[in-house]
Design a protein around this motif. Structure first.
Motif, mmCIF file in Angstrom:
data_model
loop_
_atom_site.group_PDB
_atom_site.id
_atom_site.type_symbol
_atom_site.label_atom_id
_atom_site.label_comp_id
_atom_site.label_asym_id
_atom_site.label_seq_id
_atom_site.Cartn_x
_atom_site.Cartn_y
_atom_site.Cartn_z
ATOM 1 N N PRO A 38 0.821 -1.216 0.000
ATOM 2 C CA PRO A 38 0.000 0.000 0.000
ATOM 3 C C PRO A 38 0.851 1.262 0.000
ATOM 4 O O PRO A 38 1.839 1.363 0.741
ATOM 5 N N GLU A 39 0.474 2.199 -0.841
ATOM 6 C CA GLU A 39 1.240 3.436 -0.969
ATOM 7 C C GLU A 39 1.371 4.163 0.363
ATOM 8 O O GLU A 39 2.384 4.805 0.646
ATOM 9 N N ALA A 40 0.329 4.056 1.201
ATOM 10 C CA ALA A 40 0.320 4.779 2.471
ATOM 11 C C ALA A 40 1.051 4.053 3.586
ATOM 12 O O ALA A 40 1.229 4.622 4.667
ATOM 13 N N LEU A 41 1.488 2.823 3.375
ATOM 14 C CA LEU A 41 2.090 2.045 4.466
ATOM 15 C C LEU A 41 3.299 2.733 5.098
ATOM 16 O O LEU A 41 3.388 2.761 6.338
ATOM 17 N N PRO A 42 4.241 3.293 4.340
ATOM 18 C CA PRO A 42 5.373 3.959 5.001
ATOM 19 C C PRO A 42 4.939 5.081 5.934
ATOM 20 O O PRO A 42 5.504 5.235 7.034
ATOM 21 N N ARG A 43 3.932 5.827 5.546
ATOM 22 C CA ARG A 43 3.450 6.928 6.399
ATOM 23 C C ARG A 43 2.699 6.383 7.610
ATOM 24 O O ARG A 43 2.876 6.879 8.733
ATOM 25 N N LEU A 44 1.890 5.344 7.408
ATOM 26 C CA LEU A 44 1.082 4.806 8.503
ATOM 27 C C LEU A 44 1.928 4.093 9.555
ATOM 28 O O LEU A 44 1.626 4.144 10.752
ATOM 29 N N ALA A 45 2.991 3.406 9.112
ATOM 30 C CA ALA A 45 3.809 2.625 10.047
ATOM 31 C C ALA A 45 4.858 3.469 10.760
ATOM 32 O O ALA A 45 5.298 3.117 11.862
ATOM 33 N N ALA A 46 5.265 4.590 10.152
ATOM 34 C CA ALA A 46 6.305 5.425 10.758
ATOM 35 C C ALA A 46 5.832 5.990 12.089
ATOM 36 O O ALA A 46 4.667 6.352 12.255
ATOM 37 N N LYS A 47 6.724 6.012 13.075
ATOM 38 C CA LYS A 47 6.507 6.531 14.427
ATOM 39 C C LYS A 47 5.689 5.582 15.303
ATOM 40 O O LYS A 47 5.422 5.904 16.464
ATOM 41 N N ARG A 48 5.309 4.439 14.774
ATOM 42 C CA ARG A 48 4.534 3.475 15.557
ATOM 43 C C ARG A 48 5.477 2.510 16.269
ATOM 44 O O ARG A 48 6.545 2.162 15.752
ATOM 45 N N ARG A 49 5.059 2.050 17.462
ATOM 46 C CA ARG A 49 5.848 1.099 18.244
ATOM 47 C C ARG A 49 5.319 -0.311 17.988
ATOM 48 O O ARG A 49 4.104 -0.540 17.939
ATOM 49 N N ILE A 50 6.226 -1.267 17.864
ATOM 50 C CA ILE A 50 5.842 -2.658 17.630
ATOM 51 C C ILE A 50 5.535 -3.323 18.969
ATOM 52 O O ILE A 50 6.397 -3.434 19.835
ATOM 53 N N GLU A 51 4.287 -3.740 19.141
ATOM 54 C CA GLU A 51 3.837 -4.351 20.395
ATOM 55 C C GLU A 51 3.970 -5.869 20.391
ATOM 56 O O GLU A 51 4.156 -6.483 21.440
ATOM 57 N N ALA A 52 3.841 -6.493 19.224
ATOM 58 C CA ALA A 52 3.900 -7.958 19.164
ATOM 59 C C ALA A 52 4.210 -8.379 17.740
ATOM 60 O O ALA A 52 3.900 -7.665 16.779
ATOM 61 N N ILE A 53 4.838 -9.549 17.615
ATOM 62 C CA ILE A 53 5.012 -10.175 16.309
ATOM 63 C C ILE A 53 4.551 -11.619 16.441
ATOM 64 O O ILE A 53 5.133 -12.415 17.184
ATOM 65 N N GLY A 54 3.460 -11.924 15.768
ATOM 66 C CA GLY A 54 2.861 -13.242 15.859
ATOM 67 C C GLY A 54 2.907 -13.942 14.518
ATOM 68 O O GLY A 54 3.541 -13.485 13.564
ATOM 69 N N ARG A 55 2.213 -15.060 14.447
ATOM 70 C CA ARG A 55 2.178 -15.842 13.218
ATOM 71 C C ARG A 55 0.828 -16.513 13.080
ATOM 72 O O ARG A 55 0.266 -16.999 14.042
#
Length: 272
Positions: A38-55
């Motif tokens: 998604p074109e907006a993904l770099p803007r949406l994800a920037a400055k966000r903290r990663i809380e979990a990585i699941g599968r």
């Protein structure tokens, strides 16, 4: 293609480097993956903290402090590397997530069959995950469940357990090895399995996948972990890729059949 053990190996490798880390910048170089980034993904994800990585199955699910998620899929040749910021680029380095630790996550995918997608918090379900079968290590995957799902099915049992609508994670390598340990020939019709055989097969699928996860997966062609390390489960294979060789249990010659356009190796004496 990385299967469940390989993806779980990557997840475990990434987790200590990303949890509670803030994404400071996202650099997108090539959006044309299996599905467009998604074109907006770099803007949406920037400055966000990663809380979990699941599968879920073969998808990595990254939960952010906003409640939004990203879905990462390695496809056939994708890798997500942990690197120091400023690490030199090579061909097929499509996407970087720079972290406040000074490290970065780099998505490398020569064949571009992988994916990096945005999953907004207001969407409770995602179309890629909706119809998936149970995870193999959960109580929902049990002998009675497999027995009921197999009733009336004439499909070969190997193809049956490889169906992600039945259970996730039993890819070609792991299905072959699970059936060997359960003593079931891959060509047997799924509907002819007994309750006892279904229970045993569930146990062996869990056993094989569990061992593969602990050994870092199976290195065949493209797979490597988050730091580029190889998996070692290939050293434990009894039948996969061993056609014409002697069975390590009984000494019989390993046979090969083609099921659903995939090679299926089995021992004619150990598997009935």
């Amino acid at each position: 293609m990385p299967e469940l053990p390989e993806v779980e190996t990557v997840r475990r490798g990434l987790e200590p480097h990303v949890l509670q880390r803030r994404i400071t910048r996202v650099l997108l170089r090539e959006p044309r993956l299996r599905w467009p980034v998604p074109e907006a993904l770099p803007r949406l994800a920037a400055k966000r903290r990663i809380e979990a990585i699941g599968r879920r199955g073969k998808y990595l699910l990254v939960t952010l402090d906003s409640g939004d998620r990203m879905i990462w899929h390695l496809g056939m040749s994708g890798r997500m590397f942990v690197l120091e910021r400023g690490h030199p680029l090579v061909k097929h380095d499509h996407l970087d997530f720079e972290l406040d630790s000074g490290q970065l996550l780099r998505f490398h995918d020569p064949r571009r069959f992988g994916a990096v997608l945005w999953w907004p918090r207001e969407e409770t379900e995602h179309v890629l995950l909706r119809a998936m079968g149970p995870e193999p290590f959960t109580p929902a995957f049990n002998g009675e469940y497999l027995f009921e799902k197999s009733r009336g099915r004439s499909v070969a049992v190997k193809n049956f357990i490889m169906d992600g609508h039945i259970v996730v994670g039993a890819g070609n390598i792991y299905a072959a090895e699970s059936l060997f340990r359960a003593g079931i020939r891959p060509t047997r019709a799924a509907g002819k399995l007994t309750r006892a055989q279904c229970q045993l097969l569930v146990e062996k699928i869990r056993e094989v996948l569990g061992e593969a996860v602990e050994l870092g997966g199976t290195t065949l062609r493209d797979f490597a972990g988050a730091r580029g390390e190889s998996g070692y489960f290939q050293q434990e294979l009894f039948v996969y890729g061993r056609e014409g060789q002697s069975c390590r249990v009984c000494g019989s010659t390993i046979k090969l059949e083609v099921l659903g356009a995939r090679q299926s190796c089995y021992c004619p004496r150990c598997q009935r």
